[in-house]
Design a protein around this motif. Sequence first.
Motif, PDB file in Angstrom:
ATOM      1  N   UNK A  76     114.146  40.608  31.085  1.00 11.47           N
ATOM      2  CA  UNK A  76     114.307  40.675  29.635  1.00 11.47           C
ATOM      3  C   UNK A  76     112.953  40.799  28.941  1.00 11.47           C
ATOM      4  N   UNK A  77     111.932  40.090  29.455  1.00  9.61           N
ATOM      5  CA  UNK A  77     110.594  40.172  28.859  1.00  9.61           C
ATOM      6  C   UNK A  77     110.005  41.570  29.040  1.00  9.61           C
ATOM      7  N   UNK A  78     110.144  42.127  30.251  1.00  6.32           N
ATOM      8  CA  UNK A  78     109.630  43.477  30.486  1.00  6.32           C
ATOM      9  C   UNK A  78     110.366  44.495  29.633  1.00  6.32           C
ATOM     10  N   UNK A  79     111.675  44.310  29.439  1.00  7.79           N
ATOM     11  CA  UNK A  79     112.460  45.247  28.633  1.00  7.79           C
ATOM     12  C   UNK A  79     111.951  45.263  27.199  1.00  7.79           C
ATOM     13  N   UNK A  80     111.684  44.086  26.625  1.00  9.24           N
ATOM     14  CA  UNK A  80     111.176  44.033  25.250  1.00  9.24           C
ATOM     15  C   UNK A  80     109.811  44.697  25.164  1.00  9.24           C
ATOM     16  N   UNK A  81     109.007  44.559  26.202  1.00  7.25           N
ATOM     17  CA  UNK A  81     107.685  45.188  26.218  1.00  7.25           C
ATOM     18  C   UNK A  81     107.766  46.695  26.463  1.00  7.25           C
ATOM     19  N   UNK A  82     108.962  47.189  26.833  1.00 11.76           N
ATOM     20  CA  UNK A  82     109.140  48.621  27.079  1.00 11.76           C
ATOM     21  C   UNK A  82     108.797  49.038  28.485  1.00 11.76           C
ATOM     22  N   UNK A  83     108.628  48.096  29.393  1.00 11.61           N
ATOM     23  CA  UNK A  83     108.305  48.414  30.785  1.00 11.61           C
ATOM     24  C   UNK A  83     109.608  48.396  31.580  1.00 11.61           C
ATOM     25  N   UNK A  84     110.340  49.523  31.516  1.00 14.69           N
ATOM     26  CA  UNK A  84     111.663  49.580  32.138  1.00 14.69           C
ATOM     27  C   UNK A  84     111.591  49.470  33.655  1.00 14.69           C
ATOM     28  N   UNK A  85     110.518  49.981  34.244  1.00 15.31           N
ATOM     29  CA  UNK A  85     110.408  49.951  35.710  1.00 15.31           C
ATOM     30  C   UNK A  85     110.357  48.505  36.208  1.00 15.31           C
ATOM     31  N   UNK A  86     109.505  47.710  35.577  1.00 15.38           N
ATOM     32  CA  UNK A  86     109.389  46.309  35.985  1.00 15.38           C
ATOM     33  C   UNK A  86     110.669  45.547  35.663  1.00 15.38           C
ATOM     34  N   UNK A  87     111.292  45.905  34.530  1.00 12.82           N
ATOM     35  CA  UNK A  87     112.538  45.246  34.155  1.00 12.82           C
ATOM     36  C   UNK A  87     113.604  45.505  35.211  1.00 12.82           C
ATOM     37  N   UNK A  88     113.740  46.757  35.623  1.00 16.01           N
ATOM     38  CA  UNK A  88     114.755  47.104  36.621  1.00 16.01           C
ATOM     39  C   UNK A  88     114.449  46.468  37.976  1.00 16.01           C
ATOM     40  N   UNK A  89     113.163  46.386  38.315  1.00 16.32           N
ATOM     41  CA  UNK A  89     112.787  45.757  39.587  1.00 16.32           C
ATOM     42  C   UNK A  89     113.176  44.280  39.592  1.00 16.32           C
TER      43      UNK A  89
END
Length: 386
Positions: free
Chosen positions: A354-367
């Motif tokens: 959720x934190x990565x998604x808000x930051x716009x880092x979809x790759x890390x969010x999906x990982x």
Amino acid sequence: MLNYYAILGVTEAASSAEIRAAFKRLALQYHPDKNDGNVEMEERFKEINHAYQVLSNPYQKARYDIQWQFGQPSEPYYTPPPPPRPTYRRAYKEPEINWRENWIATAYAFGFTLVVASLVMTSIFIKRAYDEKKMEELLTARRGIFEAAQNKYRLGEIESAISTINTLGVFMEGEDDMEAYKTSLMESFVFEAEHSYNQGVYEEAIYYFELIENYAPRNPLPLQEHLALAYREVNRPYKALKKLKELLIFNYRKMETYLLMAQIYRDDIHDIDEAKRYFEVASDLAIEKYKSIYGNAYPLVLSGASLPEEHYYLYTGLARVYLETGELDKAIKSTKWNINIWPDSVENYVIAAQSFEVLGDDAEACESIRKAREHGYSGTFNSLCL
């Protein structure tokens, strides 16, 4: 006839100290050395000195007072000294003793002493008897209060009973049974409070915890902590916080105490900023403890198996609070620490995603979501993650 009292400026009732003080004051004023040999001052000083010589001598003062009262001729300025004693020695003569008068005086003295001693002993006896009577009346009254408290307890009026006993204050000699009764009551309150708390009957536990708090001479801090927990369980968060803050005043500064306060602010009062503050304090205390045990190398040693579950709730809660307050870098950093200690923590993978998604880092969010699903996560995230 000169008025020596008027010369010194004192009354006829003046004490020797007052006469002496008046003389010193006037002597300083009229002494020839202070007045450059003024003849009038010198005569005045002689008059003052003579008045003092007469009034400061008890014998001469008595003679002067009689003469002053009955108008005898005036006292000369100078009283000649008595003639010198002859130089020859008289033969010593044993004084005669009046044995009759001596025995009478002794008898009077003995009788007076006996009467005084009798009066003193009688007074002591009367006072002692009075004190004993008052003490007996007091003990009887206190016994009546105690019996009334026992009757109230038998009727189920528990709080009224212990309140009545408390009015007795400190127990006196001969009241051991009363003291033992009060002690047994307090011990029964502790048993009932802890038993009800452990059974999850929180309202009843609170009733007994509050009796202990209000009437026991000592209230152990762990019992107060259980009272705070019971308040929370019955949805009285503000009373729980009040009690927990009182514990902090008594230096009951445990990591678990701060953690509980953080959880109350987060879950019950919904004050996320206060929750974050208490989560951070709890974290600092935990780290201090890690360092005291393992030293600065504690990150290399700690594992989830070696830590109580409260530590998991602490750090996972802290990561969640950072996410909710928008401190995303801190949230991600916290989840990395948590996953290192608890690698199967689904919740921390989700918080990181959720934190990565808000930051716009979809790759890390999906990982992060992928790893969460590996550990049993079945929730949805977003369409970018398969």
